[in-house]
Design an enzyme around this catalytic site. Sequence first.
Site, PDB file in Angstrom:
ATOM      1  N   ASP A 147       0.822  -1.211   0.000  1.00  0.00           N
ATOM      2  CA  ASP A 147       0.000   0.000   0.000  1.00  0.00           C
ATOM      3  C   ASP A 147       0.854   1.258   0.000  1.00  0.00           C
ATOM      4  O   ASP A 147       2.032   1.235   0.370  1.00  0.00           O
ATOM      5  CB  ASP A 147      -0.963   0.006   1.202  1.00  0.00           C
ATOM      6  CG  ASP A 147      -0.243  -0.076   2.540  1.00  0.00           C
ATOM      7  OD1 ASP A 147       0.747  -0.826   2.648  1.00  0.00           O
ATOM      8  OD2 ASP A 147      -0.672   0.613   3.488  1.00  0.00           O
ATOM      9  N   GLU A 204      -0.113  -1.407   5.590  1.00  0.00           N
ATOM     10  CA  GLU A 204       0.966  -1.061   6.526  1.00  0.00           C
ATOM     11  C   GLU A 204       0.814   0.369   7.008  1.00  0.00           C
ATOM     12  O   GLU A 204       1.027   0.679   8.179  1.00  0.00           O
ATOM     13  CB  GLU A 204       2.331  -1.251   5.834  1.00  0.00           C
ATOM     14  CG  GLU A 204       3.527  -1.222   6.775  1.00  0.00           C
ATOM     15  CD  GLU A 204       4.147   0.160   6.961  1.00  0.00           C
ATOM     16  OE1 GLU A 204       5.036   0.304   7.808  1.00  0.00           O
ATOM     17  OE2 GLU A 204       3.719   1.124   6.292  1.00  0.00           O
TER      18      GLU A 204
HETATM   19 CA    CA Z   1       6.437   2.715   4.583  1.00  0.00          CA
END
Ligand code: CA
Length: 367
Positions: free
Chosen positions: A74, A135
Amino acid sequence: MINKRRLVKTFKELVRIDSLSLREAQVARYVRRELRKLGIRSVQVGKPRGGDTGNMVSFVSGQGPLLLLNAHLDTVSPGRNIKPREKRGVICSDGTTVLGADNKAGVAAILEVLRTIKEQKLPHPHLQIIFTVAEEIGLVGAKNLSRSVLKAAYGLALDGGQIDKLLNAAPSQINLTATIIGKAAHAGVHPEAGVNAIRVASEAIAAMKIGRIDRETTANIGVIRGGKATNIIPAEVELRGEARSHDRAKLRRQVKAMTDQLRKACRRHGARLRLTTEQMYRSFAVRPDSPIVKLVLTGMKKERLRPQIKPSGGGSDANIFNARGVPTLVIGVGARQLHTTGEELVIRDFIRGTELLLTIIREAAGG
Ligand code: CA
């Protein structure tokens, strides 16, 4: 050793695929296809709630210990419709979005290293590849990985910046959300009947020590929301903040100091306080004499880099891997100004960082 043009091409293809947190399915498809070309299967595990795909976990059989390689799929906002531009050896966005080198430079580096290993039949240890999702919104994908998946002897998260920097420690972080509940009243007619929540919040924040607290500790109030109109005494204000420290006792003290100020200000004005705190992740510190540090240092020296061992100021998936028993370091492949529209990737460093990763992997198989 590696194919530089293919590396850069893969990176540009990756950043052109939108993949904001929880919307990584499309980029996961791309990565899965690339892995499949190399004969590497991947399984999907730990799909976050609200997400459209899970973490991708693959295994490549080799000789020696099991080495975990990690990057996240992401990217942060603004991260839609990224148009990579190349200028004088640097790749950047068109200025309206981030570049997404965080963390697609890491994804591209891992893919290129796997291709090189396969094509040139290079020695390598057992490899576990974990491409995580979500994340950037609190290590959500990694948190969904169970200990039974995380069995590597050690690991590398390619989520840093500079290629000569080895991050062997990261802080703990606690987030806090406070709602101050005062009392609404007409500001012109009955001001004395109100309890101004904005006033209470201001006094509390002004009395807090925030910013850099000490070498290991930072704190911030990052969001304040409240109030409806100039003629209404505001009844409610929401504050959101965080504290981080490499020392867990200091972190607890800092959070307590912040919440104490909120309590005091509320008491002073007769406001109510609704408070929630959440531990986002725990600190870690990999010892400088541990096998993974030695391995990376050897690789860096072979690549003629001057290694710096440093603690990181932020959390990453490495915090989760370390907490689940896999000593994991964070290294970089040349991205700069992460999380800004000025984010860029220095191509020379990107290539060198990827070569370094290959060197480390070969080193792990016995040099
Ligand atoms: Ca990162």
